[in-house]
Write an enzyme that holds these catalytic residues in place. Structure first.
Site, short mmCIF file in Angstrom:
data_model
loop_
_atom_site.label_atom_id
_atom_site.label_comp_id
_atom_site.label_asym_id
_atom_site.label_seq_id
_atom_site.Cartn_x
_atom_site.Cartn_y
_atom_site.Cartn_z
N HIS A 180 -4.86 -1.56 -0.64
CA HIS A 180 -5.96 -1.29 -1.57
C HIS A 180 -6.77 -2.56 -1.84
O HIS A 180 -8.00 -2.54 -1.89
CB HIS A 180 -5.42 -0.78 -2.91
CG HIS A 180 -4.69 0.51 -2.84
ND1 HIS A 180 -3.34 0.61 -3.07
CD2 HIS A 180 -5.12 1.78 -2.58
CE1 HIS A 180 -2.97 1.87 -2.96
NE2 HIS A 180 -4.02 2.60 -2.66
N ARG A 184 3.83 5.28 -1.48
CA ARG A 184 5.05 6.08 -1.35
C ARG A 184 6.24 5.29 -0.80
O ARG A 184 7.37 5.79 -0.82
CB ARG A 184 4.78 7.31 -0.49
CG ARG A 184 3.94 8.37 -1.20
CD ARG A 184 3.83 9.65 -0.39
NE ARG A 184 3.25 10.73 -1.17
CZ ARG A 184 1.96 11.03 -1.20
NH1 ARG A 184 1.10 10.32 -0.49
NH2 ARG A 184 1.51 12.04 -1.94
#
Length: 291
Positions: free
Chosen positions: A37, A187
């Site tokens: 990100h 995740r």
């Protein structure tokens, strides 16, 4: 850095920025930020006059048996990271703000959303396209930044932008990996130490495909078979899919030729579904890999 939670306020800010002639760079996220990100955020800060990041765990892209409630969240940490990276605005709406009572409108990119991840996650890309289009309408960005790890998502969003004549340019940045080669994902937090070690089989299978293509192999079934053999040796791994497809229609060729090609896989480690991919470009007998 200013945090905005109301759509009308975010739209008003975007209108004011545009009236001042400023370009807006936008990174939509579901939070729990990692270096992948951050690479998108850095590029947005670098390329645009104003950088806006959204944090919204979008319920419409999760299936009924998926991990919406368990999806990792840490808004305090996320905001600290974004402020440090020089983000100007964070759009942080709640679910009722984005999907008020009576909401009934959804966006689909037909055919492309039924392939690869779409087969095992029906409705996922409808949720993705819906929330991204809403965010584009709210933030009104000139450019938006996504990662190659979600390659199918990027392909579908590019098609949505093209078909709906949206005035936003999509930038797809390379996959960011941990030191051992595992693609970064929020995740990954779910993995126990044994599963985390086993997850490296995704990268090993892609590396084998790369090695075979470099050595001249072009037959898709042979490459997939070898990748499956490697993954099959890992007891904790359960394959969702391993596919080689073109980047236009996500159709699987028999032979890798001149068209740009995506080698993509999704594998369960315990209950955690991980994805990874590699792009292959062949031109004038020169082979290039984006991984």
């Amino acid at each position: 850095m200013k945090i905005i939670r109301i759509i009308k306020e975010m739209k008003a800010v975007a209108r004011e920025l545009k009236s001042e002639g400023k370009t807006i760079g936008f990174v939509p996220t579901m939070g729990y930020l990692h270096e992948g990100h951050i690479s998108l955020v850095k590029k947005s800060v670098q390329m645009a006059d104003v950088a806006i990041v959204s944090i919204f765990v979008n319920p419409t892209q999760f299936g009924p048996r998926e991990d919406f409630k368990e999806y990792p969240r840490d808004i305090k940490r996320d905001l600290e990271i974004l402020e440090r990276e020089g983000v100007d605005f964070v759009f942080f709406p709640d679910e009722n703000e984005m999907y008020p009572n009576g909401y009934k409108t959804y966006i689909e990119v037909h055919d492309l959303d039924k392939k690869l991840c779409g087969r095992s996650r029906p409705g996922h890309f409808k949720g993705v396209c819906t929330v991204v289009l809403k965010l584009f309408n709210i933030v009104d960005p000139d450019m938006a930044f996504f990662g190659q790890k979600d390659a199918q998502q990027a392909i579908i969003l590019k098609k949505m932008i093209e078909d709906l004549d949206l005035d936003v340019r999509l930038h797809v940045l390379p996959i960011v990996r941990d030191k051992d080669g595992l693609a970064l994902s929020s995740r990954n937090e779910y993995l126990n130490p044994e599963e985390r070690k086993a997850a490296l089989v995704l990268r090993r299978s892609l590396q084998k495909a790369k090695e075979m293509i470099k050595e001249g192999e072009r037959k898709v079934p042979r490459i997939i078979q070898r990748m499956m053999e490697i993954i099959g040796k890992e007891p904790l791994a359960r394959v969702d899919y391993v596919e080689i497809v073109d980047l236009d229609e996500l159709n699987s060729p028999d032979i890798i030729e001149k068209r740009d090609t995506l080698i993509a896989l999704a594998v369960f480690m315990g209950k955690t579904r991980l994805i990874d991919n590699m792009m292959v470009k062949i031109k004038n007998r020169e082979v290039k890999f984006m991984e």
